[in-house]
Design a protein around this motif. Structure first.
Motif, short mmCIF file in Angstrom:
data_model
loop_
_atom_site.label_atom_id
_atom_site.label_comp_id
_atom_site.label_asym_id
_atom_site.label_seq_id
_atom_site.Cartn_x
_atom_site.Cartn_y
_atom_site.Cartn_z
N ARG A 38 0.83 -1.21 0.00
CA ARG A 38 0.00 0.00 0.00
C ARG A 38 0.85 1.25 0.00
N ASN A 130 -9.11 -1.24 9.83
CA ASN A 130 -10.45 -0.67 9.63
C ASN A 130 -10.66 0.61 10.43
N SER A 132 -8.35 2.82 10.49
CA SER A 132 -7.35 3.70 9.87
C SER A 132 -6.13 3.88 10.78
N GLU A 149 -7.06 4.42 -2.86
CA GLU A 149 -7.90 3.29 -2.47
C GLU A 149 -7.07 2.02 -2.33
N TRP A 150 -7.21 1.38 -1.20
CA TRP A 150 -6.50 0.11 -0.94
C TRP A 150 -7.47 -0.76 -0.15
N ARG A 151 -8.43 -1.34 -0.87
CA ARG A 151 -9.53 -2.06 -0.24
C ARG A 151 -9.21 -3.55 -0.17
N SER A 153 -9.71 -7.56 0.00
CA SER A 153 -10.57 -8.44 -0.79
C SER A 153 -11.65 -9.09 0.06
N GLN A 154 -12.76 -9.39 -0.58
CA GLN A 154 -13.87 -10.09 0.07
C GLN A 154 -14.20 -11.36 -0.71
N GLU A 168 -14.17 -10.79 4.83
CA GLU A 168 -12.78 -10.54 4.47
C GLU A 168 -11.94 -11.75 4.87
#
Length: 312
Positions: A38, A130, A132, A149-151, A153-154, A168
């Motif tokens: 990230r 989550n 931050s 954005e660095w989301r 995976s689900q 997640e």
């Protein structure tokens, strides 16, 4: 004679400086987290995929006022084992297959330009992320890099529910939630629970082998019986825990320490290590309340967009 082809230099910022604040209670250890993929993506304005083994060349820790003694800082990562790698690959393949099945009737590729398979280190790091709470790289003026954005995976399953259950995934430790209401699932635990393994006692020899007439043809004393008894009873079980894999709940569920040191005269340097998925947990303590450590991470140069980061 043909001239040797020169390796093209890829410009890359390989240095990440963080500031971590120790506990407000002196000599109390606290955890801090880094996601190298990230951060290096934000610093260089291009995607560095998480699914790599990021090679750290060295880390320098500086503090202007930390006294000697009663301080510590360590760096921990996902253990580099065949279990960790196979668990990650299984998660990655499941995520890919899920996306392909869902888009079979879709014309064209609708996935995001910067789509990437991303996992958490463990449940605790997910909570911090989550909120931050991950460390963010700074310049020498103390300014944070602007993150994009660095989301994470689900995966989505219908199991245990009449609707969809998105959750997640993380590498180490137990699952969180239950069927139909998963929060996050541990990839190593999931791998362990889905994999066939060897029989616990191997080979399965009758315990009367030492009494067999043909076995005893050359038994002029009791030596043959003793040897057979030893062969029957010793080393039938594996030299590892049979039911729990390293990295799941109950068997090393937390990251592995790869560097550990103390500050002397306000400074410490640790050597290199490899961080699977670029995920690092830093544990630190100081005899001073809310003491600030400056942590400079230097990544090794290489062929992956200027960095040494091997495919998992």
């Amino acid at each position: 004679m043909a001239a040797k082809k020169k390796h093209k230099h890829t410009p890359v910022n390989r240095f990440l400086r963080y500031e971590l604040t120790n506990s407000g209670t002196p000599v109390t250890e606290t955890s801090h987290y880094i996601d190298l993929g990230r951060d290096i993506s934000a610093m260089n304005r291009r995607l560095y995929r998480q699914g790599r083994d990021y090679h750290v060349k060295r880390i320098t820790v500086i503090s202007s006022n930390t006294p000697n003694g009663d301080n510590r800082i360590s760096f921990s990562v996902i253990p580099d084992t065949w279990v960790s790698r196979n668990a990650w690959k299984r998660g990655f393949e499941t995520w890919n297959k899920m996306n392909k099945v869902a888009t079979q009737q879709v014309s064209g590729d609708i996935s995001g330009t910067w789509a990437d398979f991303k996992v958490h280190l463990d449940i605790n790091s997910r909570t911090v992320y989550n909120a931050s709470g991950f460390l963010i790289p700074k310049d020498n003026g103390g300014n944070n890099v602007d993150l994009g954005e660095w989301r994470m995976s689900q995966l989505i399953t219908p199991d245990g529910t009449t609707a969809a259950d998105p959750f997640e995934i993380h590498m180490l430790g137990d699952h969180s939630g239950s069927a139909g209401a998963w929060n996050t699932v541990g990839l190593i635990k999931s791998y362990a629970e889905s994999r066939a393994t060897v029989h616990e006692a191997s080979p399965d020899v009758p315990n009367v082998a030492s009494d067999d007439p043909l076995v005893n043809v050359f038994d002029y004393g009791t030596t043959i019986d003793e040897v057979i008894d030893n062969l029957e009873s010793q080393n039938d079980y594996p030299p590892y825990q049979q039911d729990k894999y390293p990295g799941q709940d109950g068997n090393l569920p937390k990251p592995q320490v790869v560097q550990d040191t103390t500050l002397v005269d306000g400074r410490a340097t640790v050597g290199g290590f490899t961080a699977m998925c670029g995920l690092v947990e830093i544990e630190s303590k100081s005899p001073l309340a809310s003491d600030v450590f400056s942590v400079l991470v230097e990544l090794a140069p290489g062929k992956y967009r200027g960095l040494k980061a091997d495919v998992i």
